[in-house]
Design a protein around this motif. Structure first.
Motif, PDB file in Angstrom:
ATOM      1  N   SER A 270      -0.217  -4.415  -5.053  1.00  0.00           N
ATOM      2  CA  SER A 270      -0.954  -4.976  -3.911  1.00  0.00           C
ATOM      3  C   SER A 270      -1.205  -6.475  -4.098  1.00  0.00           C
TER       4      SER A 270
ATOM      5  N   PRO B  41       4.276 -10.406  -1.086  1.00  0.00           N
ATOM      6  CA  PRO B  41       5.388  -9.622  -0.534  1.00  0.00           C
ATOM      7  C   PRO B  41       6.602 -10.489  -0.173  1.00  0.00           C
TER       8      PRO B  41
ATOM      9  N   TYR C 248       5.590   0.208  -0.667  1.00  0.00           N
ATOM     10  CA  TYR C 248       5.524  -1.259  -0.730  1.00  0.00           C
ATOM     11  C   TYR C 248       6.782  -1.987  -0.287  1.00  0.00           C
TER      12      TYR C 248
END
Lengths: 168, 302
Positions: free
Chosen positions: B211, B215, B252
């Motif tokens: 997290s 990204p 993810y």
């Protein structure tokens, strides 16, 4: 070896080298790990470390994962020797472990590829045979397997391995 | 909801990969090549040429990469090590990068070489973790920029398997990688199995790690399997990827807006155990994941 006070005054760029060297030396020697666990001051006798680096290394050697680092180090270095010299390893029997530990005390270089490791180990053991530490009964097997590796090396590095010793 | 480009699916090349391509080539549209496996490096103080190419291997690799996207996956530069950049090795990689047309180049955020007074290019014997602080950052920053300039393609760094955590760090690994991405453009090769290994050794909270990473920084994902060596779980590349990895990947990977490839790594010594059929099934599952990444882009930090 410089004092801890001098170590803290070292130029910024020099610091990390000692820590990295210490970490890799410990990985290469479970015996050193045991010694440092018992006597952490040994780190200052061998390396120029700051207080933080020393704390870090002491914490690292006392983790269970340090055993894993040492095991993987030995496994990675063992592979080329066992693969290329299976009969010699068999013939060396109970001497093999201590010979490997002593052999692996020397730096492991990028040029120590799969075959070079095996070839150099043969030279190392032959030295031990000459001094009577290892029985001469191993010699024929060792030289036979070294010659095979030598021939392979002669194909890629004839300048160094292309001599008469490496002709089958 | 936007769409991401569909990532490629492929393998880290090893000498058994041509057999996989013969049977399941349509499932492989990408190959990652380890340059150091295509030559013998005789070291910096060698007589004559330092790098001796393995011509037969190079020929097979060239046939295998035809019609496929290719990247380089280096193991020799050891960028975080406190030694000077190996310019000769970089030049050799540069030639190969041009020859095989690397779309990107990856290296490791771990130390393979170690500074040693008595030996240039001394090996650590395995990939060791590094300290995440300003000093390491500056060591890496300058080398990353040099490698970028030489190769002319994006550089990404792979997270390692950590068996011993280094305490009192200034940054977490995600913070370090995110900063490197912000300041140099150096992206992330997210090795989910290395993350799993590190978690098995209780040196990371994987959900927190995933997290925290940016990204946009992740260009490639590695999938792999491991096993135990004398009681310790390791990244042996000996099995198919396990369910925790797939769970993380599905959760993810769709968030990674720049994801270009999903790669399965296996070591050739386990080829008979894994079998072509097993590897093909792995590739099929990776294609399903790639489809999901392309069709279900998730806004960042959702």
């Amino acid at each position: 070896m410089s004092s801890p006070i001098a170590a803290r005054r070292r130029p910024f760029r020099v610091m990390r080298e000692q820590f990295q060297r210490a970490f890799s030396d410990l990985t290469a020697s479970s015996e050193l790990v045991k010694q440092v666990r018992k006597h952490p001051d040994l780190l200052d006798e061998r390396y120029d470390l700051t207080d933080l680096e020393r704390r870090r290394l002491i914490a690292i050697v006392n983790q269970q994962g340090m055993e894993c680092n040492c095991i993987l180090y030995r496994a990675n270095r063992l592979g080329p020797i066992v693969t290329n010299l299976p009969d010699s390893c068999n013939a060396l029997q109970k001497d093999l472990r201590s010979l490997l530990s002593e052999y692996w005390a020397r730096p492991f270089q990028i040029s120590d590829n799969f075959w070079v490791e095996a070839y150099n180990f043969c030279d190392f053991v032959k030295g031990k045979i000459k001094t009577g530490i290892v029985s001469t009964t191993v010699l024929d097997t060792l030289e036979r397997e070294q010659a095979v590796v030598g021939q392979l090396l002669a194909q890629i590095y004839p300048e160094k391995y292309g001599g008469e010793d490496n002709k089958l | 909801m936007s769409e991401n480009a569909r990532p490629y699916v492929g393998l880290l090349y090893n000498p058994t990969v041509p057999s996989v391509l013969d049977h399941a080539g349509s499932l492989v549209n990408y190959l990652a090549i380890v340059p150091e496996r295509l030559w013998f490096d005789l070291g910096r103080d060698t007589v004559g040429r330092r790098f001796r190419p393995i011509d037969d291997e190079i020929d097979v690799v060239k046939r295998s990469v035809e019609g496929r996207i290719v990247s380089g996956h280096g193991v020799g530069l050891s960028l975080p090590t406190e030694t000077s950049l190996d310019v000769e090795l970089l030049e050799e990689i540069e030639v190969l990068a041009s020859d095989l047309r690397f779309e990107w180049f990856s290296e490791h955020l771990t130390m393979f070489l170690t500074p040693h007074a008595d030996a240039q290019g001394a090996q650590a014997g395995l990939a060791l973790p590094v300290v995440y602080d300003e000093e390491t950052f500056q060591i890496l920053r300058s080398k990353v920029l040099a490698v970028n300039a030489a190769l002319g393609c994006p550089l990404i760094l792979e997270n390692g398997s950590i068996f011993t955590a280094i305490p009192e760090m200034e940054m977490t690994e995600p913070e370090f990688l995110n900063r490197l991405y912000r300041e140099t453009g150096c992206g992330i090769l997210l090795d989910l199995h290395n993350l799993y290994v590190t978690a098995r050794h209780k040196n990371v909270d994987p959900e927190q790690y995933l997290s925290e990473i940016d990204p946009a920084a992740v260009l490639e994902i590695h999938m792999a399997g491991g096993d135990e060596l004398m009681g310790f779980y390791t990244d042996s590349h000996s099995r198919l990827a396990s369910e925790p990895l797939w769970s993380w990947a599905y959760e993810y990977a769709p968030r990674f807006t720049q994801l270009r490839a999903i790669t399965f790594e296996y070591h050739e010594s386990y080829f008979e155990l894994l079998e072509v059929g097993g590897i093909a099934k792995q590739l099929e599952r990776m294609h399903e994941l790639a489809d999901r990444c392309a069709t279900k882009a998730v806004p960042s930090y959702a």
